[in-house]
Design an enzyme around this catalytic site. Structure first.
Site, PDB file in Angstrom:
ATOM      1  NE  ARG A 180      -3.611  -1.660   2.527  1.00 14.77           N
ATOM      2  CZ  ARG A 180      -3.972  -1.821   3.803  1.00 14.77           C
ATOM      3  NH1 ARG A 180      -4.061  -0.789   4.606  1.00 14.77           N
ATOM      4  NH2 ARG A 180      -4.221  -3.023   4.256  1.00 14.77           N
ATOM      5  NE  ARG A 231      -7.307   5.308   1.983  1.00 18.53           N
ATOM      6  CZ  ARG A 231      -8.090   4.530   2.700  1.00 18.53           C
ATOM      7  NH1 ARG A 231      -9.227   4.998   3.164  1.00 18.53           N
ATOM      8  NH2 ARG A 231      -7.737   3.293   2.968  1.00 18.53           N
ATOM      9  NE  ARG A 242      -9.703   7.096  -6.397  1.00 23.21           N
ATOM     10  CZ  ARG A 242     -10.048   6.555  -5.247  1.00 23.21           C
ATOM     11  NH1 ARG A 242      -9.183   5.890  -4.526  1.00 23.21           N
ATOM     12  NH2 ARG A 242     -11.280   6.658  -4.784  1.00 23.21           N
ATOM     13  CG  ASP A 270      -8.998  -3.766  -4.086  1.00 21.77           C
ATOM     14  OD1 ASP A 270      -8.452  -3.127  -3.172  1.00 21.77           O
ATOM     15  OD2 ASP A 270      -9.801  -4.690  -3.857  1.00 21.77           O
ATOM     16  CE1 TYR A 291     -12.949  -7.441   2.385  1.00 20.90           C
ATOM     17  CE2 TYR A 291     -11.214  -8.797   1.437  1.00 20.90           C
ATOM     18  CZ  TYR A 291     -11.609  -7.757   2.257  1.00 20.90           C
ATOM     19  OH  TYR A 291     -10.681  -7.048   2.959  1.00 20.90           O
TER      20      TYR A 291
HETATM   21  O1  CP3 Z   1       0.079   0.167  -3.068  1.00 21.72           O
HETATM   22  C1  CP3 Z   1      -0.419  -0.980  -3.125  1.00 21.72           C
HETATM   23  O2  CP3 Z   1      -0.218  -1.857  -2.267  1.00 21.72           O
HETATM   24  C2  CP3 Z   1      -1.184  -1.366  -4.388  1.00 21.72           C
HETATM   25  C3  CP3 Z   1      -2.565  -1.252  -4.350  1.00 21.72           C
HETATM   26  C4  CP3 Z   1      -3.467  -2.189  -3.579  1.00 21.72           C
HETATM   27  C5  CP3 Z   1      -4.758  -1.763  -3.200  1.00 21.72           C
HETATM   28  N1  CP3 Z   1      -5.434  -2.823  -2.682  1.00 21.72           N
HETATM   29  C6  CP3 Z   1      -5.257  -0.402  -3.396  1.00 21.72           C
HETATM   30  C7  CP3 Z   1      -6.362   0.076  -2.543  1.00 21.72           C
HETATM   31  C8  CP3 Z   1      -3.346  -3.527  -3.211  1.00 21.72           C
HETATM   32  C9  CP3 Z   1      -2.149  -4.442  -3.357  1.00 21.72           C
HETATM   33  C10 CP3 Z   1      -4.596  -3.921  -2.653  1.00 21.72           C
HETATM   34  C11 CP3 Z   1      -4.900  -5.291  -2.215  1.00 21.72           C
HETATM   35  C12 CP3 Z   1      -5.989  -5.503  -1.265  1.00 21.72           C
HETATM   36  N2  CP3 Z   1      -7.249  -4.982  -1.302  1.00 21.72           N
HETATM   37  C13 CP3 Z   1      -5.912  -6.412  -0.201  1.00 21.72           C
HETATM   38  C14 CP3 Z   1      -4.731  -7.251   0.118  1.00 21.72           C
HETATM   39  C15 CP3 Z   1      -3.679  -6.454   0.791  1.00 21.72           C
HETATM   40  C16 CP3 Z   1      -3.930  -6.170   2.230  1.00 21.72           C
HETATM   41  O3  CP3 Z   1      -4.016  -4.997   2.570  1.00 21.72           O
HETATM   42  O4  CP3 Z   1      -3.997  -7.133   3.017  1.00 21.72           O
HETATM   43  C17 CP3 Z   1      -7.138  -6.375   0.466  1.00 21.72           C
HETATM   44  C18 CP3 Z   1      -7.526  -7.154   1.698  1.00 21.72           C
HETATM   45  C19 CP3 Z   1      -7.983  -5.478  -0.247  1.00 21.72           C
HETATM   46  C20 CP3 Z   1      -9.391  -5.122   0.045  1.00 21.72           C
HETATM   47  C21 CP3 Z   1      -9.508  -3.664   0.289  1.00 21.72           C
HETATM   48  N3  CP3 Z   1      -9.555  -2.716  -0.716  1.00 21.72           N
HETATM   49  C22 CP3 Z   1      -9.508  -2.965   1.532  1.00 21.72           C
HETATM   50  C23 CP3 Z   1      -9.468  -3.624   2.880  1.00 21.72           C
HETATM   51  C24 CP3 Z   1      -9.554  -1.592   1.238  1.00 21.72           C
HETATM   52  C25 CP3 Z   1      -9.474  -0.436   2.210  1.00 21.72           C
HETATM   53  C26 CP3 Z   1     -10.789   0.248   2.416  1.00 21.72           C
HETATM   54  C27 CP3 Z   1     -10.587   1.595   3.093  1.00 21.72           C
HETATM   55  O5  CP3 Z   1     -11.011   2.597   2.501  1.00 21.72           O
HETATM   56  O6  CP3 Z   1     -10.014   1.633   4.198  1.00 21.72           O
HETATM   57  C28 CP3 Z   1      -9.580  -1.463  -0.157  1.00 21.72           C
HETATM   58  C29 CP3 Z   1      -9.597  -0.207  -0.917  1.00 21.72           C
HETATM   59  C30 CP3 Z   1      -8.282   0.181  -1.451  1.00 21.72           C
HETATM   60  N4  CP3 Z   1      -7.491  -0.621  -2.185  1.00 21.72           N
HETATM   61  C31 CP3 Z   1      -7.680   1.461  -1.316  1.00 21.72           C
HETATM   62  C32 CP3 Z   1      -6.470   1.391  -2.012  1.00 21.72           C
HETATM   63  C33 CP3 Z   1      -5.469   2.495  -2.215  1.00 21.72           C
HETATM   64  C34 CP3 Z   1      -8.264   2.667  -0.601  1.00 21.72           C
HETATM   65  C35 CP3 Z   1      -9.303   3.271  -1.485  1.00 21.72           C
HETATM   66  C36 CP3 Z   1      -9.248   4.766  -1.516  1.00 21.72           C
HETATM   67  O7  CP3 Z   1      -8.178   5.359  -1.721  1.00 21.72           O
HETATM   68  O8  CP3 Z   1     -10.346   5.359  -1.411  1.00 21.72           O
END
Ligand code: CP3
Length: 349
Positions: free
Chosen positions: A29, A33, A42, A78, A153
């Site tokens: 990540r 953000r 974004r 994602d 999920y």
């Molecule tokens: O920088 C990176 O690592 C690459 C991008 C990435 C995202 N999601 C972007 C994202 C990666 C590798 C993921 C994988 C992902 N998504 C996982 C596995 C990794 C981990 O963290 O264990 C999981 C469980 C998810 C599911 C998911 N998607 C979650 C739990 C969330 C967070 C929700 C929140 O708003 O707190 C997301 C959304 C997400 N995926 C965001 C990002 C940058 C945030 C969305 C935003 O910016 O509004």
């Protein structure tokens, strides 16, 4: 003289068991953000829409590489993107995560779950744009969610604290569980092969929530499918990661990756020994507690050194063949970007 890989990239050298020119580091990540430039591009664009916009997903992927000098880019996407691309009605709710309008609970739900069978050209185009900017020393890592984490999920309908509906299906209706795993696996393989066709150089399988399982359940209900997925992408280096997986590191290692991601709970030398006993020595990835990025320079330096020492000890005794520095889980959204840049510089020095 040591033979270098074609690109001489520190991350690929570490995976190949060579001595890298510097300790390779990237952060899960790292795009997202914590970066003001991310929040700016974004603005007003829903998360899942942004994952299908080639220029934008490339820009977001490259932002942390430019700012922090990390050794790898992780594709901005994602774990639910391949399901969305296949036609599933799924969304990402800010501050929450993936949410499903109609959770997958019955045999009919499983039978109707769409399977990805086309190339996701928007993502492939994005990968090409990213590779135009990356240097030979920088590696592009693609990824997929593992079938267990995706299934959680889908069955729960959103993020879950206890994964009770998921475990209920696993144990109460094992045939349905296996049918769901068999339906998710081809989608994940197709999604990863598409990324490889477009130019990713390594991949990570995220089984974020596998640490909630007993080792026995992991081996019976999850391992065969994660093994099949990793086997299908064995032409590139493979990283396998989950959170809270201390008790199942050896089992996860047997799915076949070259690299094992370790969360912050287990010292790397202890993790290496557990992995090596069942699987032979592998490369380690990890494992700074993301909270340490809030603790100031002195604490940060001390923890980074401890982790490097533990990795070096594991390599010295033959329990590991290399080390890629990373966090034990993802960067928290309120992390100061400068703390990340500072950590990278300490890790490289
Ligand atoms: O920088 C990176 O690592 C690459 C991008 C990435 C995202 N999601 C972007 C994202 C990666 C590798 C993921 C994988 C992902 N998504 C996982 C596995 C990794 C981990 O963290 O264990 C999981 C469980 C998810 C599911 C998911 N998607 C979650 C739990 C969330 C967070 C929700 C929140 O708003 O707190 C997301 C959304 C997400 N995926 C965001 C990002 C940058 C945030 C969305 C935003 O910016 O509004």
């Amino acid at each position: 003289m040591e033979i270098m890989t074609a690109k001489n990239a520190p991350l690929l050298d570490a995976i190949a068991g060579k001595t890298p020119s510097r300790t390779p580091v990237w952060f899960m990540r790292q795009a997202g953000r914590s970066l003001p430039e991310y929040r700016q591009v974004r603005e007003g664009i829903p998360m899942l829409d942004s994952c299908f916009m080639p220029e934008l997903l490339a820009e977001i992927t490259l932002q942390p590489v430019r700012r922090h000098d990390v050794d790898a880019a992780i594709l901005f996407s994602d774990i639910v993107v391949p399901l969305k691309a296949a036609g599933l009605d799924i969304d990402i709710v800010p501050g929450k995560g993936p949410v499903l309008a109609d959770p997958i609970r019955t045999a009919a739900d499983v039978a109707n779950l769409p399977i990805l069978d086309h190339e996701v050209t928007e993502v492939q185009e994005g990968i090409k744009i990213i590779n135009e900017e990356l240097t030979d020393q920088q590696t592009l890592i693609g990824f997929a969610g593992a079938p267990f984490t995706l299934a959680s999920y889908l069955i729960e309908g959103g993020p879950s604290k206890n994964h009770e509906k998921t475990k209920a299906m696993m144990h109460g209706e094992p045939e349905l569980w296996h049918a769901l795993m068999q339906r998710l696996t081809p989608t994940i393989i197709h999604w990863l092969r598409g990324q490889i066709n477009a130019g990713i150089e390594a991949m990570q399988l995220f089984d974020s929530w596998a640490g909630y399982l007993t080792e026995k359940d992991y081996r019976e209900f999850v391992l065969p499918y994660s093994t099949e997925i990793l086997e299908s992408v064995k032409d590139i280096p493979r990283i396998h990661f989950g959170v809270g997986t201390g008790e199942i590191l050896a089992a996860m290692g047997s799915a076949g990756s070259e690299v094992m991601g370790v969360d912050w709970r287990v010292p790397l030398d202890v993790a290496a020994e557990r992995i090596r006993r069942e699987n032979g020595a592998k490369v380690l990835q990890g494992n700074l507690d993301p909270a340490i990025l809030f603790a100031g320079t002195k604490a940060l330096t001390k923890e980074i050194q401890r982790i490097k020492d533990e990795a070096n000890r594991a390599i010295a005794v033959g329990d590991a063949t290399g080390h890629i520095f990373n966090l034990g889980h993802g960067v928290m959204p309120n992390t100061a970007p400068d703390a990340i840049t500072e950590a990278v510089s300490i890790i490289h020095s």
